[in-house]
Motif scaffolding. Structure first.
Motif, PDB file in Angstrom:
ATOM      1  N   LYS A 189      10.424   1.932   8.024  1.00 34.12           N
ATOM      2  CA  LYS A 189      10.398   1.882   6.560  1.00 34.12           C
ATOM      3  C   LYS A 189       8.967   1.718   6.039  1.00 34.12           C
ATOM      4  O   LYS A 189       8.588   2.312   5.024  1.00 34.12           O
ATOM      5  N   MET A 190       8.181   0.926   6.739  1.00 32.73           N
ATOM      6  CA  MET A 190       6.798   0.700   6.313  1.00 32.73           C
ATOM      7  C   MET A 190       5.966   1.973   6.398  1.00 32.73           C
ATOM      8  O   MET A 190       5.214   2.312   5.479  1.00 32.73           O
ATOM      9  N   VAL A 191       6.122   2.692   7.498  1.00 32.24           N
ATOM     10  CA  VAL A 191       5.364   3.936   7.672  1.00 32.24           C
ATOM     11  C   VAL A 191       5.826   4.994   6.679  1.00 32.24           C
ATOM     12  O   VAL A 191       5.016   5.683   6.044  1.00 32.24           O
ATOM     13  N   SER A 196       7.086   4.624   3.790  1.00 32.18           N
ATOM     14  CA  SER A 196       6.731   4.317   2.399  1.00 32.18           C
ATOM     15  C   SER A 196       5.347   4.839   2.029  1.00 32.18           C
ATOM     16  O   SER A 196       5.062   5.084   0.860  1.00 32.18           O
ATOM     17  N   LEU A 197       4.475   5.004   3.022  1.00 34.84           N
ATOM     18  CA  LEU A 197       3.115   5.471   2.752  1.00 34.84           C
ATOM     19  C   LEU A 197       3.006   6.994   2.796  1.00 34.84           C
ATOM     20  O   LEU A 197       1.950   7.547   2.477  1.00 34.84           O
ATOM     21  N   ASP A 198       4.087   7.652   3.198  1.00 34.49           N
ATOM     22  CA  ASP A 198       4.100   9.115   3.260  1.00 34.49           C
ATOM     23  C   ASP A 198       4.484   9.663   1.888  1.00 34.49           C
ATOM     24  O   ASP A 198       5.547  10.230   1.689  1.00 34.49           O
ATOM     25  N   MET A 226      -2.432  -0.499   0.342  1.00 28.16           N
ATOM     26  CA  MET A 226      -1.523   0.227   1.219  1.00 28.16           C
ATOM     27  C   MET A 226      -0.726  -0.716   2.125  1.00 28.16           C
ATOM     28  O   MET A 226       0.472  -0.523   2.365  1.00 28.16           O
ATOM     29  N   ALA A 277       3.302  -1.056   2.166  1.00 23.32           N
ATOM     30  CA  ALA A 277       4.097  -0.921   3.381  1.00 23.32           C
ATOM     31  C   ALA A 277       4.982  -2.147   3.587  1.00 23.32           C
ATOM     32  O   ALA A 277       6.174  -2.038   3.908  1.00 23.32           O
ATOM     33  N   ALA A 286       7.910  -2.185   1.248  1.00 25.28           N
ATOM     34  CA  ALA A 286       8.993  -1.259   1.623  1.00 25.28           C
ATOM     35  C   ALA A 286       9.954  -1.945   2.583  1.00 25.28           C
ATOM     36  O   ALA A 286      11.183  -1.770   2.488  1.00 25.28           O
TER      37      ALA A 286
END
Length: 432
Positions: free
Chosen positions: A51-53, A55-57, A285, A289, A292
Motif C-alpha cells: 500500500k505504501m509503494v 500510494s506513491l505511484d 513522500m 506512504a 496510505a
C-alpha cells in the motif's frame, strides 16, 4: 477483532506521538500494529508495504517537488521588498495602513512562496518594527501579521491540495486551486477589515496616499513576481495547462525571474535550493506512504464507517453534519500540522461529507482552510509561535489580539462551507 485492532491503531499512534517519535513513523508503526492483530505477520507487513509503494505511484505527485522548488527559490532575496513597496503604495491612506501593508504583503508573498512561515518572517519582520515606530501597539501589529500569513497555503502554488487529491482520489486539483485562491483572498480581505476597524478605534496614523505614478512604479517593479500567481491560476482556468503541468511552469518562470530578472539567486544558492527541495520532498513522500498504510488499516478496522455511523446517528441534517465536521477539523488543526492532518482525516471525513452532498473538491477547500486556521491557534500552531517571535510578543499577548481575526476568519469558513458557489462556482463555470 476489529475493535481490538482499532484500539491498537489509536493508542499506539498517540503513545508514539507523546514520545516525540516523528509523525510519519508513528503513522506507519501504528498501522502495521493494527493490521498485525487481524492478519498473519508476513501478510500484514507485505500488505502495508504494498500500500505504501502503490500510494506513491501517482502522476499528481510530480507537482509536489516542483511547487516546493518554486517556493524555495521565491524565498530568496529580491521578492519580499518589492511586494512590500507595492502593498505600501496601495494601502496608503487606508485606516491602519501599516498593518494593511503587512496583510497585503503576506497575501502576495505567501502566494508566490507557498509558505506561511516565510511570509510571516519576511513581511512581518520588515513591517512590524515600522508599525510600532509609527505608534501601533506591538501585539496588534503582530496579530495582523500572524492572522494573514496562512493565506499563502490556500492560494496556488500550494502543495496542500495536491496532497489532499492524492488521498481523496477523484478530486479536481484545478478546481481546488481556483476555489482555494478565492478562499485565500476572502481570508486576506477579512483580515484587512479587522485591521481597519481596530486601527480606527485606536486612532492609529495612516500612511500618506501615494500618487498614481508611485503606485504605478511599485506595481511595475512587483509585476514579475505577481505574474506567477496569474500564470498559474490563469493558465489552469484557461485550459492552457493542467495543475500538474503548472508546477513545472512555475519552476521555469521562477528560475528565470530569480536568476535573470532580479538576479537574486546564484548557482550556489540554486544548489542549496535543490538540496532543500530533495529533503522536503522526501519528508512529504514518506509521510504520504505512511498515511496510505494508515488509510488501509483504518478501512480494515472500520474506523471511518464507525465515525460516519456515529455522526449520522446523531443527525443526518447536512447543515448539522457539516458543522460537526468543521468543529472537529478546527480541533484537529490545533494539534496536527496541516500535512499529517490531511493524510489522516481525509479518509475518515470525506465519505461523510460526500454523503451529505459535498463534492470532493469543495470539501478539499473546506478542509485545507480549516487546517490553515490551526497553524495560528494554540497549543501547537507553528505559525502562531513563529509570528509571536517575529513580533517580539508573548504567545498569550498574540492570542488576545488575534480574537477579532479568529471571529472573522471562522465566519468566512462557514460562509464557504454553506455557500458552495462562492468557491466552486467559478470552477464549475470553467468546467474544471
Amino acid at each position: 477483532m476489529q475493535f481490538e485492532a482499532a484500539a491498537i491503531l489509536v493508542l499506539l499512534f498517540f503513545a508514539l506521538l507523546a514520545l516525540n517519535v516523528p509523525i510519519a513513523v508513528c503513522i506507519g508503526m501504528a498501522s502495521v500494529g493494527a493490521v498485525l492483530i487481524m492478519t498473519p505477520g508476513e501478510v500484514a507487513v507485505f500488505t502495508a508495504a504494498q500500500k505504501m509503494v502503490a500510494s506513491l505511484d501517482s502522476f499528481a505527485l510530480l507537482a509536489v517537488p516542483f511547487f516546493i522548488l518554486s517556493g524555495v527559490m521565491m524565498n530568496s532575496g529580491g521578492i519580499a521588498h518589492r511586494l512590500v513597496n507595492f502593498a505600501k503604495a496601495v494601502a496608503g491612506g487606508v485606516p491602519g495602513s501599516m498593518s494593511q501593508t503587512n496583510v497585503m504583503g503576506n497575501v502576495l508573498f505567501g502566494c508566490v512562496s507557498g509558505s506561511a512561515i516565510a511570509a510571516s518572517t519576511a513581511i512581518g519582520g520588515t513591517m512590524i518594527p515600522f508599525a510600532v515606530k509609527d505608534g501601533y501597539d506591538r501585539d496588534v501589529a503582530a496579530a495582523a501579521n500572524i492572522a494573514s500569513a496562512p493565506t499563502g497555503m490556500l492560494i496556488p502554488p500550494t502543495t496542500s491540495f495536491i496532497i489532499y487529491a492524492t488521498v481523496a482520489g477523484g478530486a479536481s486539483v484545478s478546481a481546488m486551486f481556483v476555489g482555494g485562491a478565492i478562499a485565500g483572498l476572502l481570508w486576506g480581505f477579512g483580515c484587512m477589515v479587522v485591521v481597519g476597524v481596530v486601527a480606527t478605534q485606536r486612532g492609529y496614523p495612516r500612511l500618506h496616499m501615494a500618487s498614481l505614478p508611485v503606485i504605478w512604479r511599485s506595481f511595475v517593479d512587483a509585476l514579475p513576481s505577481l505574474l506567477l500567481i496569474l500564470l498559474i491560476v490563469g493558465g489552469i482556468t484557461a485550459g492552457v495547462f493542467t495543475a500538474i503541468e503548472a508546477s513545472a511552469v512555475a519552476v521555469l518562470y521562477t528560475l528565470v525571474l530569480t536568476m535573470a530578472v532580479y538576479r537574486s539567486l546564484n548557482l550556489r544558492e540554486l544548489h542549496r535550493a535543490v538540496l532543500q527541495t530533495f529533503l522536503l520532498t522526501s519528508a512529504v513522500m514518506f509521510l504520504l506512504a505512511a498515511s496510505a498504510a494508515m488509510s488501509f488499516a483504518m478501512a480494515f478496522t472500520g474506523i471511518p464507517a464507525a465515525i460516519s455511523s456515529l455522526i449520522l446517528g446523531i443527525t443526518n441534517d447536512p447543515f448539522a453534519v457539516l458543522l460537526i465536521i468543521n468543529v472537529l477539523l478546527l480541533i484537529v488543526g490545533m494539534f496536527f500540522d496541516i500535512g499529517p492532518a490531511i493524510l489522516i482525516f481525509t479518509p475518515i471525513l470525506l465519505p461523510l461529507a460526500v454523503k451529505v452532498g459535498v463534492t470532493p473538491a469543495h470539501f478539499g477547500v473546506i478542509m485545507v482552510y480549516n487546517l490553515c486556521i490551526g497553524t495560528i491557534t494554540p497549543p501547537v500552531g507553528t505559525g502562531l509561535f513563529v509570528g509571536a517571535g517575529v513580533g517580539k510578543v508573548s504567545v498569550g499577548e498574540a492570542v488576545k489580539a488575534l480574537w477579532p481575526h479568529y471571529v472573522v476568519i471562522i465566519g468566512i469558513l462557514f460562509l464557504i462551507t454553506y455557500v458552495p458557489a462562492l468557491t466552486m462556482g467559478l470552477p464549475k463555470l470553467l468546467g474544471i
